[in-house]
Design a protein around this motif. Structure first.
Motif, PDB file in Angstrom:
ATOM      1  N   TYR A  91      19.573 -16.108  -0.934  1.00 34.52           N
ATOM      2  CA  TYR A  91      18.808 -16.472   0.267  1.00 34.52           C
ATOM      3  C   TYR A  91      17.819 -15.378   0.684  1.00 34.52           C
ATOM      4  O   TYR A  91      16.627 -15.653   0.851  1.00 34.52           O
ATOM      5  N   PRO A  92      18.289 -14.140   0.878  1.00 30.25           N
ATOM      6  CA  PRO A  92      17.292 -13.118   1.237  1.00 30.25           C
ATOM      7  C   PRO A  92      16.328 -12.809   0.099  1.00 30.25           C
ATOM      8  O   PRO A  92      15.170 -12.441   0.341  1.00 30.25           O
ATOM      9  N   ALA A  93      16.767 -12.964  -1.147  1.00 29.01           N
ATOM     10  CA  ALA A  93      15.873 -12.697  -2.278  1.00 29.01           C
ATOM     11  C   ALA A  93      14.742 -13.726  -2.326  1.00 29.01           C
ATOM     12  O   ALA A  93      13.580 -13.369  -2.561  1.00 29.01           O
ATOM     13  N   VAL A  94      15.061 -14.986  -2.093  1.00 29.37           N
ATOM     14  CA  VAL A  94      14.031 -16.032  -2.090  1.00 29.37           C
ATOM     15  C   VAL A  94      13.074 -15.820  -0.918  1.00 29.37           C
ATOM     16  O   VAL A  94      11.850 -15.950  -1.069  1.00 29.37           O
ATOM     17  N   LEU A  95      13.627 -15.467   0.246  1.00 36.05           N
ATOM     18  CA  LEU A  95      12.772 -15.197   1.403  1.00 36.05           C
ATOM     19  C   LEU A  95      11.859 -14.002   1.136  1.00 36.05           C
ATOM     20  O   LEU A  95      10.670 -14.027   1.470  1.00 36.05           O
ATOM     21  N   ALA A  96      12.397 -12.965   0.480  1.00 40.82           N
ATOM     22  CA  ALA A  96      11.584 -11.793   0.153  1.00 40.82           C
ATOM     23  C   ALA A  96      10.484 -12.149  -0.845  1.00 40.82           C
ATOM     24  O   ALA A  96       9.350 -11.663  -0.727  1.00 40.82           O
ATOM     25  N   VAL A  97      10.788 -12.990  -1.800  1.00 44.26           N
ATOM     26  CA  VAL A  97       9.772 -13.412  -2.771  1.00 44.26           C
ATOM     27  C   VAL A  97       8.669 -14.206  -2.074  1.00 44.26           C
ATOM     28  O   VAL A  97       7.474 -14.004  -2.350  1.00 44.26           O
ATOM     29  N   LEU A  98       9.054 -15.094  -1.155  1.00 43.21           N
ATOM     30  CA  LEU A  98       8.046 -15.864  -0.416  1.00 43.21           C
ATOM     31  C   LEU A  98       7.174 -14.951   0.444  1.00 43.21           C
ATOM     32  O   LEU A  98       5.949 -15.119   0.500  1.00 43.21           O
ATOM     33  N   LEU A  99       7.797 -13.981   1.115  1.00 39.82           N
ATOM     34  CA  LEU A  99       7.028 -13.034   1.916  1.00 39.82           C
ATOM     35  C   LEU A  99       6.077 -12.216   1.044  1.00 39.82           C
ATOM     36  O   LEU A  99       4.916 -11.997   1.399  1.00 39.82           O
TER      37      LEU A  99
ATOM     38  N   ARG B 215      -8.244 -12.583   1.182  1.00 33.29           N
ATOM     39  CA  ARG B 215      -8.882 -12.301   2.474  1.00 33.29           C
ATOM     40  C   ARG B 215     -10.026 -11.325   2.319  1.00 33.29           C
ATOM     41  O   ARG B 215     -10.042 -10.482   1.437  1.00 33.29           O
ATOM     42  N   ARG B 216     -10.982 -11.415   3.230  1.00 34.75           N
ATOM     43  CA  ARG B 216     -12.137 -10.524   3.223  1.00 34.75           C
ATOM     44  C   ARG B 216     -12.170  -9.622   4.448  1.00 34.75           C
ATOM     45  O   ARG B 216     -12.949  -8.698   4.505  1.00 34.75           O
ATOM     46  N   ASN B 217     -11.327  -9.897   5.420  1.00 37.52           N
ATOM     47  CA  ASN B 217     -11.265  -9.073   6.611  1.00 37.52           C
ATOM     48  C   ASN B 217     -10.259  -7.950   6.377  1.00 37.52           C
ATOM     49  O   ASN B 217      -9.134  -8.187   5.939  1.00 37.52           O
ATOM     50  N   VAL B 218     -10.643  -6.737   6.682  1.00 38.27           N
ATOM     51  CA  VAL B 218      -9.803  -5.582   6.398  1.00 38.27           C
ATOM     52  C   VAL B 218      -8.517  -5.617   7.210  1.00 38.27           C
ATOM     53  O   VAL B 218      -7.451  -5.239   6.715  1.00 38.27           O
ATOM     54  N   ILE B 219      -8.582  -6.089   8.445  1.00 38.52           N
ATOM     55  CA  ILE B 219      -7.387  -6.159   9.285  1.00 38.52           C
ATOM     56  C   ILE B 219      -6.374  -7.122   8.675  1.00 38.52           C
ATOM     57  O   ILE B 219      -5.175  -6.833   8.631  1.00 38.52           O
ATOM     58  N   LEU B 220      -6.838  -8.256   8.186  1.00 44.29           N
ATOM     59  CA  LEU B 220      -5.925  -9.213   7.559  1.00 44.29           C
ATOM     60  C   LEU B 220      -5.351  -8.677   6.260  1.00 44.29           C
ATOM     61  O   LEU B 220      -4.205  -8.965   5.912  1.00 44.29           O
ATOM     62  N   VAL B 221      -6.106  -7.886   5.538  1.00 45.10           N
ATOM     63  CA  VAL B 221      -5.595  -7.264   4.312  1.00 45.10           C
ATOM     64  C   VAL B 221      -4.491  -6.265   4.666  1.00 45.10           C
ATOM     65  O   VAL B 221      -3.447  -6.211   3.997  1.00 45.10           O
ATOM     66  N   LEU B 222      -4.697  -5.486   5.722  1.00 46.45           N
ATOM     67  CA  LEU B 222      -3.652  -4.552   6.150  1.00 46.45           C
ATOM     68  C   LEU B 222      -2.389  -5.287   6.603  1.00 46.45           C
ATOM     69  O   LEU B 222      -1.273  -4.849   6.315  1.00 46.45           O
ATOM     70  N   MET B 223      -2.562  -6.426   7.286  1.00 47.17           N
ATOM     71  CA  MET B 223      -1.403  -7.219   7.687  1.00 47.17           C
ATOM     72  C   MET B 223      -0.677  -7.784   6.469  1.00 47.17           C
ATOM     73  O   MET B 223       0.563  -7.854   6.444  1.00 47.17           O
ATOM     74  N   SER B 224      -1.412  -8.143   5.447  1.00 45.50           N
ATOM     75  CA  SER B 224      -0.798  -8.660   4.226  1.00 45.50           C
ATOM     76  C   SER B 224      -0.015  -7.566   3.498  1.00 45.50           C
ATOM     77  O   SER B 224       1.059  -7.825   2.942  1.00 45.50           O
ATOM     78  N   VAL B 225      -0.538  -6.357   3.518  1.00 52.45           N
ATOM     79  CA  VAL B 225       0.194  -5.231   2.919  1.00 52.45           C
ATOM     80  C   VAL B 225       1.493  -4.996   3.678  1.00 52.45           C
ATOM     81  O   VAL B 225       2.542  -4.709   3.082  1.00 52.45           O
ATOM     82  N   GLU B 226       1.461  -5.144   4.990  1.00 54.63           N
ATOM     83  CA  GLU B 226       2.678  -5.003   5.787  1.00 54.63           C
ATOM     84  C   GLU B 226       3.694  -6.087   5.431  1.00 54.63           C
ATOM     85  O   GLU B 226       4.894  -5.816   5.389  1.00 54.63           O
ATOM     86  N   LEU B 227       3.229  -7.305   5.188  1.00 52.97           N
ATOM     87  CA  LEU B 227       4.142  -8.370   4.752  1.00 52.97           C
ATOM     88  C   LEU B 227       4.814  -8.008   3.433  1.00 52.97           C
ATOM     89  O   LEU B 227       6.015  -8.240   3.251  1.00 52.97           O
ATOM     90  N   MET B 228       4.045  -7.443   2.523  1.00 51.97           N
ATOM     91  CA  MET B 228       4.609  -7.055   1.235  1.00 51.97           C
ATOM     92  C   MET B 228       5.649  -5.943   1.410  1.00 51.97           C
ATOM     93  O   MET B 228       6.712  -5.968   0.766  1.00 51.97           O
ATOM     94  N   LEU B 229       5.364  -4.981   2.274  1.00 53.46           N
ATOM     95  CA  LEU B 229       6.334  -3.914   2.525  1.00 53.46           C
ATOM     96  C   LEU B 229       7.604  -4.447   3.193  1.00 53.46           C
ATOM     97  O   LEU B 229       8.711  -3.989   2.887  1.00 53.46           O
ATOM     98  N   ASN B 230       7.458  -5.417   4.082  1.00 50.13           N
ATOM     99  CA  ASN B 230       8.637  -6.019   4.714  1.00 50.13           C
ATOM    100  C   ASN B 230       9.476  -6.801   3.709  1.00 50.13           C
ATOM    101  O   ASN B 230      10.700  -6.853   3.834  1.00 50.13           O
ATOM    102  N   ALA B 231       8.841  -7.408   2.734  1.00 51.10           N
ATOM    103  CA  ALA B 231       9.598  -8.092   1.684  1.00 51.10           C
ATOM    104  C   ALA B 231      10.425  -7.091   0.876  1.00 51.10           C
ATOM    105  O   ALA B 231      11.587  -7.354   0.550  1.00 51.10           O
ATOM    106  N   VAL B 232       9.839  -5.949   0.590  1.00 52.89           N
ATOM    107  CA  VAL B 232      10.577  -4.904  -0.128  1.00 52.89           C
ATOM    108  C   VAL B 232      11.734  -4.395   0.725  1.00 52.89           C
ATOM    109  O   VAL B 232      12.850  -4.184   0.221  1.00 52.89           O
ATOM    110  N   ASN B 233      11.503  -4.213   2.016  1.00 46.94           N
ATOM    111  CA  ASN B 233      12.572  -3.770   2.915  1.00 46.94           C
ATOM    112  C   ASN B 233      13.713  -4.770   2.969  1.00 46.94           C
ATOM    113  O   ASN B 233      14.885  -4.388   2.991  1.00 46.94           O
ATOM    114  N   LEU B 234      13.374  -6.043   2.994  1.00 50.59           N
ATOM    115  CA  LEU B 234      14.401  -7.080   3.007  1.00 50.59           C
ATOM    116  C   LEU B 234      15.240  -7.031   1.737  1.00 50.59           C
ATOM    117  O   LEU B 234      16.470  -7.159   1.781  1.00 50.59           O
ATOM    118  N   ASN B 235      14.602  -6.830   0.607  1.00 45.72           N
ATOM    119  CA  ASN B 235      15.339  -6.702  -0.647  1.00 45.72           C
ATOM    120  C   ASN B 235      16.244  -5.471  -0.643  1.00 45.72           C
ATOM    121  O   ASN B 235      17.374  -5.524  -1.124  1.00 45.72           O
TER     122      ASN B 235
END
Length: 124
Positions: free
Chosen positions: A5-13, A24-44
């Motif tokens: 369950y957490p592994a699938v959620l982390a993969v989706l994140l 994305r082309r907006n720098v703020i949205l790119v930074l938010m996407s990087v944060e999502l990727m880091l949160n997926a790693v934290n969840l794992n």
């Protein structure tokens, strides 16, 4: 607790964050996407720490380190984005890339041999 369950959620994140970075082309949205990727790693990290029943809780300790690193990264990233926005008037990644290429062309023009300064020759 099942690890799936957490592994699938982390993969989706992580996939959502990866899509955001690539599309994305907006720098703020790119930074938010990087944060999502880091949160997926934290969840794992936390999920595997609980699943392995680690007595040292190394996964949770590494997660805290990653959160601190992400906070520093977002602080510096937002400062850079604000400075670029003040100077350029846009935070669009495509425009920033175009401006960087033009700046290289301007540097090449500056490297061309220049005329000697007439005042310096007159005083010499």
């Amino acid at each position: 607790m099942h690890l799936a369950y957490p592994a699938v959620l982390a993969v989706l994140l992580f996939c959502t964050g990866l899509y955001g970075v690539l599309a994305r082309r907006n720098v703020i949205l790119v930074l938010m996407s990087v944060e999502l990727m880091l949160n997926a790693v934290n969840l794992n990290l936390v999920a595997f720490d609980v699943w392995l029943r680690d007595t040292l809780h190394a996964g949770q300790a590494l997660t805290l380190f990653t959160i601190a690193l992400a906070a520093a990264e977002i602080g510096i990233g937002l400062a850079i984005v604000l400075l670029v926005y003040r100077n350029r008037g846009s935070s669009d990644l495509d425009r920033l890339r175009d401006l960087a290429e033009r700046a290289d062309d301007a540097d090449a023009a500056d490297r061309a041999p220049q005329q000697p300064d007439t005042k310096a020759e007159a005083t010499a």
